[in-house]
Design a protein around this motif. Structure first.
Motif, PDB file in Angstrom:
ATOM      1  N   UNK A   1       0.848  -1.175   0.000  1.00 16.44           N
ATOM      2  CA  UNK A   1       0.000   0.000   0.000  1.00 16.44           C
ATOM      3  C   UNK A   1       0.897   1.243   0.000  1.00 16.44           C
ATOM      4  N   UNK A   2       0.576   2.278  -0.806  1.00 22.72           N
ATOM      5  CA  UNK A   2       1.426   3.472  -0.816  1.00 22.72           C
ATOM      6  C   UNK A   2       1.357   4.202   0.526  1.00 22.72           C
ATOM      7  N   UNK A   3       2.497   4.765   0.940  1.00 20.77           N
ATOM      8  CA  UNK A   3       2.507   5.518   2.193  1.00 20.77           C
ATOM      9  C   UNK A   3       2.010   6.950   1.946  1.00 20.77           C
ATOM     10  N   UNK A   4       1.905   7.720   3.002  1.00 23.66           N
ATOM     11  CA  UNK A   4       1.353   9.079   2.900  1.00 23.66           C
ATOM     12  C   UNK A   4       2.161   9.966   1.959  1.00 23.66           C
ATOM     13  N   UNK A   5       3.476   9.864   1.991  1.00 24.80           N
ATOM     14  CA  UNK A   5       4.314  10.695   1.127  1.00 24.80           C
ATOM     15  C   UNK A   5       4.095  10.340  -0.341  1.00 24.80           C
ATOM     16  N   UNK A   6       3.986   9.055  -0.625  1.00 19.31           N
ATOM     17  CA  UNK A   6       3.737   8.624  -2.005  1.00 19.31           C
ATOM     18  C   UNK A   6       2.369   9.106  -2.487  1.00 19.31           C
ATOM     19  N   UNK A   7       1.362   9.034  -1.624  1.00 19.07           N
ATOM     20  CA  UNK A   7       0.041   9.537  -1.996  1.00 19.07           C
ATOM     21  C   UNK A   7       0.076  11.042  -2.252  1.00 19.07           C
ATOM     22  N   UNK A   8       0.793  11.761  -1.408  1.00 23.38           N
ATOM     23  CA  UNK A   8       0.936  13.208  -1.587  1.00 23.38           C
ATOM     24  C   UNK A   8       1.644  13.512  -2.905  1.00 23.38           C
TER      25      UNK A   8
ATOM     26  N   UNK B   1       1.654  11.659  -5.601  1.00 21.97           N
ATOM     27  CA  UNK B   1       0.716  11.343  -6.684  1.00 21.97           C
ATOM     28  C   UNK B   1      -0.298  12.475  -6.857  1.00 21.97           C
ATOM     29  N   UNK B   2      -0.849  12.951  -5.741  1.00 19.96           N
ATOM     30  CA  UNK B   2      -1.822  14.051  -5.794  1.00 19.96           C
ATOM     31  C   UNK B   2      -1.195  15.305  -6.409  1.00 19.96           C
ATOM     32  N   UNK B   3       0.032  15.593  -6.003  1.00 29.48           N
ATOM     33  CA  UNK B   3       0.719  16.770  -6.552  1.00 29.48           C
ATOM     34  C   UNK B   3       0.970  16.619  -8.049  1.00 29.48           C
ATOM     35  N   UNK B   4       1.323  15.431  -8.475  1.00 28.67           N
ATOM     36  CA  UNK B   4       1.564  15.180  -9.896  1.00 28.67           C
ATOM     37  C   UNK B   4       0.276  15.373 -10.705  1.00 28.67           C
ATOM     38  N   UNK B   5      -0.837  14.867 -10.183  1.00 22.47           N
ATOM     39  CA  UNK B   5      -2.126  15.031 -10.862  1.00 22.47           C
ATOM     40  C   UNK B   5      -2.514  16.501 -10.915  1.00 22.47           C
ATOM     41  N   UNK B   6      -2.350  17.210  -9.796  1.00 23.90           N
ATOM     42  CA  UNK B   6      -2.682  18.641  -9.762  1.00 23.90           C
ATOM     43  C   UNK B   6      -1.817  19.427 -10.745  1.00 23.90           C
ATOM     44  N   UNK B   7      -0.531  19.106 -10.809  1.00 23.57           N
ATOM     45  CA  UNK B   7       0.370  19.790 -11.740  1.00 23.57           C
ATOM     46  C   UNK B   7      -0.029  19.518 -13.188  1.00 23.57           C
ATOM     47  N   UNK B   8      -0.446  18.292 -13.465  1.00 27.09           N
ATOM     48  CA  UNK B   8      -0.870  17.933 -14.813  1.00 27.09           C
ATOM     49  C   UNK B   8      -2.095  18.749 -15.238  1.00 27.09           C
ATOM     50  N   UNK B   9      -3.108  18.843 -14.355  1.00 26.34           N
ATOM     51  CA  UNK B   9      -4.301  19.630 -14.684  1.00 26.34           C
ATOM     52  C   UNK B   9      -3.969  21.118 -14.798  1.00 26.34           C
ATOM     53  N   UNK B  10      -3.074  21.593 -13.947  1.00 26.72           N
ATOM     54  CA  UNK B  10      -2.653  22.989 -14.007  1.00 26.72           C
ATOM     55  C   UNK B  10      -1.980  23.293 -15.341  1.00 26.72           C
ATOM     56  N   UNK B  11      -1.111  22.407 -15.783  1.00 26.28           N
ATOM     57  CA  UNK B  11      -0.436  22.597 -17.072  1.00 26.28           C
ATOM     58  C   UNK B  11      -1.426  22.592 -18.228  1.00 26.28           C
ATOM     59  N   UNK B  12      -2.431  21.717 -18.171  1.00 32.07           N
ATOM     60  CA  UNK B  12      -3.443  21.682 -19.225  1.00 32.07           C
ATOM     61  C   UNK B  12      -4.226  22.991 -19.261  1.00 32.07           C
ATOM     62  N   UNK B  13      -4.574  23.521 -18.086  1.00 40.69           N
ATOM     63  CA  UNK B  13      -5.311  24.789 -18.019  1.00 40.69           C
ATOM     64  C   UNK B  13      -4.464  25.931 -18.566  1.00 40.69           C
TER      65      UNK B  13
END
Length: 56
Positions: free
Chosen positions: A3-10, A12-24
């Motif tokens: 199971x991913x730990x808290x840092x790995x989840x964070x 992943x979330x940051x990577x997804x947010x950055x991806x959507x930000x770049x698309x915008x």
């Protein structure tokens, strides 16, 4: 698989947010290049309050 730990989840979330930000940003750049959007419009949005009026 572990199971991913808290840092790995964070991360992943940051990577997804950055991806959507770049698309915008890419979409806004395209609109600016087409003349549909201007820096003046974007600056006007900073002080605009576009809230949904609620009727109780």
């Amino acid at each position: 698989m572990d199971k991913p730990n808290n840092q790995e989840l964070c991360d992943i979330k940051n990577h997804i947010a950055e991806s959507f930000s770049n698309k915008a940003l890419d979409a806004m750049d395209k609109l600016c290049e087409e003349g549909t959007l201007s820096t003046e419009t974007i600056q006007a949005w900073q002080s605009e309050h576009m809230r949904t009026p609620y009727n109780y």
